[in-house]
Write a protein that holds these residues in place. Structure first.
Motif, PDB file in Angstrom:
ATOM      1  N   ASP A 204       0.863  -1.175   0.000  1.00  0.00           N
ATOM      2  CA  ASP A 204       0.000   0.000   0.000  1.00  0.00           C
ATOM      3  C   ASP A 204       0.905   1.233   0.000  1.00  0.00           C
ATOM      4  O   ASP A 204       1.608   1.496   0.983  1.00  0.00           O
ATOM      5  N   ARG A 206       0.399   4.240   0.422  1.00  0.00           N
ATOM      6  CA  ARG A 206       0.152   5.268   1.441  1.00  0.00           C
ATOM      7  C   ARG A 206       0.916   4.967   2.723  1.00  0.00           C
ATOM      8  O   ARG A 206       1.066   5.822   3.578  1.00  0.00           O
ATOM      9  N   SER A 207       1.393   3.713   2.863  1.00  0.00           N
ATOM     10  CA  SER A 207       2.106   3.351   4.090  1.00  0.00           C
ATOM     11  C   SER A 207       3.628   3.341   3.873  1.00  0.00           C
ATOM     12  O   SER A 207       4.378   2.905   4.734  1.00  0.00           O
ATOM     13  N   ASP A 209       7.219   5.346   3.376  1.00  0.00           N
ATOM     14  CA  ASP A 209       7.807   6.652   3.697  1.00  0.00           C
ATOM     15  C   ASP A 209       8.870   6.966   2.636  1.00  0.00           C
ATOM     16  O   ASP A 209       9.962   6.396   2.642  1.00  0.00           O
ATOM     17  N   HIS A 323       9.398  -4.968   6.286  1.00  0.00           N
ATOM     18  CA  HIS A 323       9.556  -3.966   7.353  1.00  0.00           C
ATOM     19  C   HIS A 323      11.022  -3.677   7.683  1.00  0.00           C
ATOM     20  O   HIS A 323      11.317  -2.702   8.372  1.00  0.00           O
ATOM     21  N   ARG A 330       6.857   0.661   7.761  1.00  0.00           N
ATOM     22  CA  ARG A 330       5.451   0.538   8.185  1.00  0.00           C
ATOM     23  C   ARG A 330       4.546   0.156   7.004  1.00  0.00           C
ATOM     24  O   ARG A 330       3.333   0.336   7.039  1.00  0.00           O
ATOM     25  N   ALA A 331       5.172  -0.386   5.962  1.00  0.00           N
ATOM     26  CA  ALA A 331       4.386  -0.682   4.742  1.00  0.00           C
ATOM     27  C   ALA A 331       3.393  -1.820   4.989  1.00  0.00           C
ATOM     28  O   ALA A 331       3.725  -2.814   5.630  1.00  0.00           O
ATOM     29  N   ARG A 332       2.172  -1.639   4.478  1.00  0.00           N
ATOM     30  CA  ARG A 332       1.145  -2.686   4.571  1.00  0.00           C
ATOM     31  C   ARG A 332       1.213  -3.546   3.319  1.00  0.00           C
ATOM     32  O   ARG A 332       1.279  -3.021   2.194  1.00  0.00           O
TER      33      ARG A 332
END
Ligand code: FAD
Length: 618
Positions: A204, A206-207, A209, A323, A330-332
């Motif tokens: 995802d 959005r997760s 950075d 991770h 923090r990636a999903r």
């Protein structure tokens, strides 16, 4: 009951090109595939082209195929790879918006005349009393008789997904495998073998950075793939680059035994040049890190494809690995990576037209022939589809040789060398790289396509206009001449030998660019950009090109020496048993093709030639 001329099984990259090519040649064509909605879907990476593969896409375009126009409509980042190297090895590549690509393919098929699409699963082939493919049977009990069949089932033949110690039958995630068809091919006597490929987890976006990561923009302006595309209108994005690290490699090493590739669960051979991350950690154990490109899958889609992180390790370990990578802490994970094993057919069963020798009027294209990649599949699709249509119409086969294009290299390699691992195209596979550039695919192939009915209409008229423009520009340059002393007055570095040179001859000198000529003769600035580019490359490499053209003539002379089709290679005494068995398996159609088989020596070739002559005129 409707009888089609040609039936194509499968709506992947090979299938759509085969269907469109068959219909372009004029055959009443039916494309039968599992789901209409998944036609043109990208099973793995959302990108088209690259080194070697970019050449294939331009060649598909030169034959009026769909792939180049579809990626031009769907590309969200275009880059010319190897820009700093010579023009022969530059590779156009574009990242795609998955949905836009699928929509573009489906739209192009919708406007294709002579083509029907049917949603069904094909379970068996219908074989006529003469032992030829004559139709297909679907799982829902329908028979579709036809004149020729093109099989393009990709990774679906007895496909099986592996994820850690889990495994389940599937053609790809979310799709059932093709079992019945694999059995019917086996019944017909085809040799089936096992290969493997894999895909990374999807993240995802959005997760992620992106703050500390290097961003990679595309080319500005983006250069289209198709000669029919004026300019790219899709908004362009940048990709990010991150890396694996020692922590990731330790995690993988500690639980390597849980990878189905290393536990013995997977037997099929994988893609050497596109290995899984666990494979890279083992094979390149001295490397402290591996690159990962974070590629957005679309403009309105937050999914990110971490290119370089293909894996079939257990899902919980995939999470730990992700991770441990910078930017992905923090990636999903939206979908775990997985590997897939599938059956393919030994491509040495095929003729240069991609018709099988075993079952006439059956053609094979795509991953079923042991290749990997959308572009390799699509390229075969064009050839198989055109030939199926020509077969039904009684026309001459449409073939491309190793000096015509990369499509010729691909098919010649497949049908003569076979595959021991998934076959991927590289520029290094081609002998005549300087004449077979990505920028001149249309000049090499479009007229050949016209002669077989594959190309007509706008593309033909554009081709004629381009050839006229090049000829006129060459004449224009040849009319402009200059002495060495005049050239020196214009600041050009030319040997002061008193030789009058034309503008084209000046361009052969390494220090002179087209822009220098425009400075001297401003009217040359009015020439089309593509024409200028073509003339500049031809002039720059004139000496090499001439040598390569001589090599091509020698190659074609050898290709003219046909070997009789029923030749009994096993009966040739004096050849080693290895060479005899290679010849029997590949059944080369010409002496040139025999010469390219591994293990062939000049002495073995001479024996073969004498034997073939004796057999032909006893
Ligand atoms: P596909 O695109 O697989 O299409 C097959 C079509 O046939 C589908 O439409 C299917 O529905 C249809 N079909 C199958 N059986 C039947 C039937 N019995 N009846 C009706 N329809 C049927 N390539 C790379 O270059 N690099 C990679 O890293 C890579 N990884 C991959 C990972 C995975 C998990 C998968 C699945 C593929 C991967 N590929 C990769 C390969 C790439 O997707 C293929 O090379 C390409 O899609 C092959 O095109 P194709 O047309 O031969 O088959």
């Amino acid at each position: 009951m409707i009888r089609d001329d040609v039936i194509i099984i499968g709506g992947g990259h090979a299938g759509v090109e085969a269907a469109a090519a068959s219909a372009r040649v004029g055959a009443r064509t039916r494309l039968i595939t599992h789901k209409r909605d998944t036609i043109g879907i990208m099973s793995c990476n959302p990108a088209i082209g690259g080194l070697g593969r970019g050449h294939l896409v331009r060649e598909i375009d030169a034959l009026d195929g769909l792939m180049a126009r579809a990626i031009d409509a769907a590309g969200i980042q275009f880059r010319l790879l190897n820009r700093s190297k010579g023009p022969a090895v530059r590779g156009p590549r574009a990242q795609a918006d998955r949905q836009l690509y699928r929509q573009a393919i489906q739209a192009l098929l919708a406007e294709q005349a002579n083509l029907e699409i049917e949603e069904a699963e094909v379970e068996d082939l219908i074989i006529d009393s003469a032992g030829r493919a004559a139709g297909v049977k679907t799982k829902d009990g329908r028979d579709f008789p036809c004149g020729a069949v093109v099989l393009t089932t990709g990774t679906f033949l007895r496909g099986e997904i592996h994820l850690g110690d889990q495994r389940w039958p599937a053609g790809r995630r979310g799709d059932l495998p093709a079992i019945g068809l694999a059995q019917s091919l086996e019944r017909a006597g085809f040799r089936l073998r096992r290969l493997k490929t894999g895909t990374p987890p999807r993240l995802d976006g959005r997760s992620i950075d992106y703050a500390g990561l290097t961003m990679q923009p595309g080319d500005d302006p983006p250069e289209p793939f198709s000669v029919l595309t004026e300019r790219i209108k899709t908004p362009q994005i940048a990709c990010a680059i991150t890396h694996t690290n020692e922590k990731v490699h330790d995690l993988i090493r500690r639980r390597l035994g849980e990878s189905p590739m290393f536990s013995g669960q997977i037997r099929g051979i994988g893609v050497r040049y596109c290995p899984s991350i666990e494979d890279k950690v083992v094979r390149f154990s001295d490397r402290p890190r591996h690159q990962i490109f974070l590629e957005p899958e679309g403009l309105d889609d937050d999914t990110v494809y971490p290119n370089g992180l293909s894996t079939s390790l257990p899902a919980d370990l995939q999470r730990e690995i992700v991770h441990a990578v910078a930017g992905m802490e923090r990636a999903r994970i939206l979908q775990p990576g997985y590997a897939i094993e599938y059956d393919h057919i030994d491509p040495r069963e095929l003729l240069p037209s991609l018709e099988t020798r075993r079952l006439r009027r059956l053609f094979l294209a795509g991953q079923i022939n042991g290749t990997t990649g959308y572009e390799e599949a699509a390229a075969q699709g064009v050839v198989a589809g055109a030939n199926a249509a020509l077969r039904v119409a009684g026309g001459r086969a449409f073939t491309i040789d190793r000096a015509d294009g990369y499509i010729g290299v691909l098919i010649d390699d497949l049908i003569h060398q076979g595959v021991s691992e998934p076959y991927r195209m590289f520029t290094s596979r081609a002998e005549y790289r300087l004449t077979m550039r990505a920028d001149n695919a249309d000049l090499r192939l479009t007229e050949k396509g016209e002669a077989s009915g594959l190309v007509a209409g706008e593309r033909s008229s554009r081709m004629a206009a381009r050839k006229d423009a090049i000829a006129a520009a060459e004449e224009m340059l040849d009319r402009r001449r200059m002495s060495p002393s005049e050239a020196a007055r214009h600041g050009l570095r030319v040997r002061q030998d008193g030789v009058i040179r034309t503008a084209r001859e000046l361009l052969q000198l390494p220090s002179i660019e087209f822009s220098d000529l425009i400075r001297i003769w401003p009217d040359l600035g009015g020439l089309r950009r593509d024409v200028r580019h073509h003339i500049e490359i031809d002039a720059r490499y004139a000496g090499h090109l001439q040598r390569q053209l001589a090599d091509i003539r020698a190659f074609r002379d050898e290709e003219c020496l046909d070997l009789p089709s029923g030749l009994e290679f096993e009966a040739i005494s004096g050849l080693s048993s290895e060479v005899r068995s290679r010849l029997s398996e590949s059944r080369p159609a010409t002496l040139g093709a025999a010469a390219r088989l591994p293990g062939m020596t000049p002495a073995a070739l001479a024996l073969l030639y004498r034997y073939a002559k004796r057999t032909a005129d006893p």
